[in-house]
Every structure is written in C-alpha cells, then in structure tokens.
Scaffold this active site. Sequence first.
Site, PDB file in Angstrom:
ATOM      1  N   ARG A  39       9.613  -5.053   9.141  1.00 53.96           N
ATOM      2  CA  ARG A  39       9.841  -3.881  10.033  1.00 53.96           C
ATOM      3  C   ARG A  39      11.643  -3.709  10.520  1.00 53.96           C
ATOM      4  NH1 ARG A  39       4.447  -4.204  13.639  1.00 53.96           N
ATOM      5  NH2 ARG A  39       2.932  -3.075  11.905  1.00 53.96           N
ATOM      6  N   LYS A 200     -15.739   1.130   8.484  1.00 55.96           N
ATOM      7  CA  LYS A 200     -16.760   1.932   9.261  1.00 55.96           C
ATOM      8  C   LYS A 200     -16.574   3.479   8.982  1.00 55.96           C
ATOM      9  CE  LYS A 200     -16.823  -0.896  13.564  1.00 55.96           C
ATOM     10  NZ  LYS A 200     -15.448  -1.081  13.869  1.00 55.96           N
ATOM     11  N   GLY A 357      -1.833  -0.621   7.157  1.00 61.25           N
ATOM     12  CA  GLY A 357      -2.751  -1.361   7.492  1.00 61.25           C
ATOM     13  C   GLY A 357      -3.283  -2.199   6.173  1.00 61.25           C
ATOM     14  N   GLY A 380      -2.347   3.323  12.160  1.00 61.00           N
ATOM     15  CA  GLY A 380      -2.840   4.189  12.872  1.00 61.00           C
ATOM     16  C   GLY A 380      -2.343   5.394  12.968  1.00 61.00           C
TER      17      GLY A 380
END
Length: 400
Positions: A39, A200, A357, A380
């Site tokens: 990062r 999910k 992710g 996100g």
Amino acid sequence: MALNKKSIEDIDVKGKKVLARCDFNVPLDGEGNITDDKRIVESLPTIKYLLGQGAKLILCSHLGRPKGEFNMKYSLKPVAARLSELLGIDVPIAADVIGESAKALAANLQDGQCMLLENLRFDIREEKNGADFAKALANMADIFVSDAFGTVHRAHASTAGVAAYLPAYSGLLVDKELSIMGKALADPERPFVAVLGGAKVSDKLNVINNLLDKVDTLIIGGGMAYTFVAAKGYGIGKSLFDAEKVDYCKKMLEKAEEKGVKLLLPVDTVVAKDFPDPIDGEIEVKTVDVTAIPDDMEGLDIGEKTRALFADAVKSAKTVVWNGPMGVFENPTLAKGTIAVAQALVDSDAVTIVGGGDSAAAVEKLGFASKITHISTGGGASLEFLEGKELPGVACLLDK
C-alpha cells in the site's frame, strides 16, 4: 455518481501546502515491523508527482483500529521510516494528529518536502466525521488530495469532511480506479462479463441487481451460488444457504431472463462431509452434479465442468470484472475453481478488473497480478462502486 473528477494533474501545486489522504494501513508484526509495504508503494506515484511539482506535502492515513485512543501499537512511525527509505528523503512524523507538533512541522515545510501526521484514528472525531477535526486538518493546508481508494466509501473527516474547507482533487491512484472501473461500468467493451463469488448472497445483493442492468453475462460461484441453486428447487445438502434470500435469488433469475442476460451457475460442485478444520487441512472430496448434492455433504468449490463453462465465458469477453473466490481457495484441494477463473482472466484478451479483497489476494498469490489490467486497491470500496453507490470520498471531489 459523476466520476469525471479533477486530479492533481489539473492544478498547479508549487509552493502550496497539500494534505494528501493515503492508505498506509499496512500489516505489522508483533515487533511493529511492516510485513507487506504494497500500500505504501502504491501511493508513491502521487507522492513523487506532488513533491516533483514543488508541493509542501502533509501525508495522512489511518492504521488499524485504535478506537480514538492514542495507542502507540498503531503508530505510523514504521510507515514514516519506510517512506523515508523509498523516497530517499527524510519524512518526519508528527507526535500528534492536529496538535502543536503537527502544526509546527507543517508550518516549516519547504517546497518539495513532506511530513506525516500520526494515525488519524487516534482522534475519535476522524471516524465520526467531526467538523471541528476536519477543519483543523484543513487549516494546515491549501489543497486536499484524495488518494486512499480503500477508504473512499467511508464518510470520515479525512476522506470527505476536509473537502468542505479545501478544494479537493483525486490523486493518481484514485484517478486510475475511477477511470478504469468507471469506464467498465459506464461504457464497457462488449461482451461484458462479471464474475461474482464469495460466501454470502447478502454481501452482494445490490451488486447483482446493479450488474444485471449492465452485463451480458453474470457468473455466480462461491458459497453464494448455493442459495441460487436452492432457488431453482434443488437440494444443496449442508452447503452455505441464506434462507431469507431465496425469493431475492428467484427475482434475480427472472430479471436476468427479462434482460436477456446469461446468468451462469455451477453445474457441478466439489463436496465434502465437513468444512476443513484447519481451513488448509487435509480433506476428502468428490465431485457431483449440482442437482445431486448428498444431504450429508456441502459444496466447497466449483467442479471441473463448471470451471470449463466459466472459463469459456470469460475468454470470450472483452471486459471482465471479478469479485470473490469460487471456493475455499485457502485450501489447495478447494482452490481449483478460483485458479481456473484467474487463469481464464489471464488467457483472455479482455480488459480485466479484479475487485480487492480475496480475489486480489488469490491473483497475487498465483503470481498473475502483472497480467491483469487492473487490481483494485479497495475491497469494500470496489464492491460499493459495483453496486452503483455514491462514494463519499469521491463525491466530494471537484468535477472537471
């Protein structure tokens, strides 16, 4: 959301104090050493550009979750040291966030110099988007630059609040995310294929709905696929199941049909008696048709026929967006589906975009990163981007 935002390349920063929000939320070991500086490295183009243009640069970031308390376990000191090494110049760190130390360092900056504020989340007002805190940050600078894509979906003081007091521009990293992902969603080369995975359905409800208005083919794998299989009336054994989302899945299957979108679900699946414990432990598996999952077994990866089906769809695309693994990819036995999708992206001639992710981690782990057009730096944020949501840290930037 309007994505045509002004970037640092649209302004003159010479002699100006620039507050740049970066994403230095890097992993640290028990001794406080950085274990992965990716990062920090990703923020270098923006930092070097601003310094090269003669800006007086005030860098800021959060690290971890200190919950509004001054906890040196979460200090950005290791980041300041690594930045100094990578830039070949001294990057001093303030002893506080908006206190006397920060103000003094900022006041003494010369053109082409930079400093780092201490962890923004040492102040409880950062995550609450406190106006007084945002104003105190803004008072140190003339210009605000947003370059932490991983946090633009949060309305925090340093991501959105400061833009109420300073002209706000995107850094090179955020600009790249907006241009590549924005074009894919607004004006993709077709066929446009999206691949969604992960555990999910509920995590990706709005993503599925939004993408069905945009794509030619939607591929659904991972744990979320079994609720769709159940919605089609088949037994799924002990597989992941979101009982409250069955009707939603039925509606999405109907929507795909109405829109003429191909919605591809697994046709076979790799099953086991139990979820592996530990996650990368030995596991006995077999492959069955998705319509014949035994009652005492659960699906943990896509099968061989599905891997071929999904790969063919990806290879025929001109634009591909992928977010979420196809199975429990941390386990070598259950990683074949995720590897097959990653390989198909590499083998295609398409513009390939991987959401952050787990998908990004899989691509990095496989050594495929250099062969993907774009890997998003925000898990996100990229998900909310795909949902079509307004991102507070983007909406606050000046339009071109």
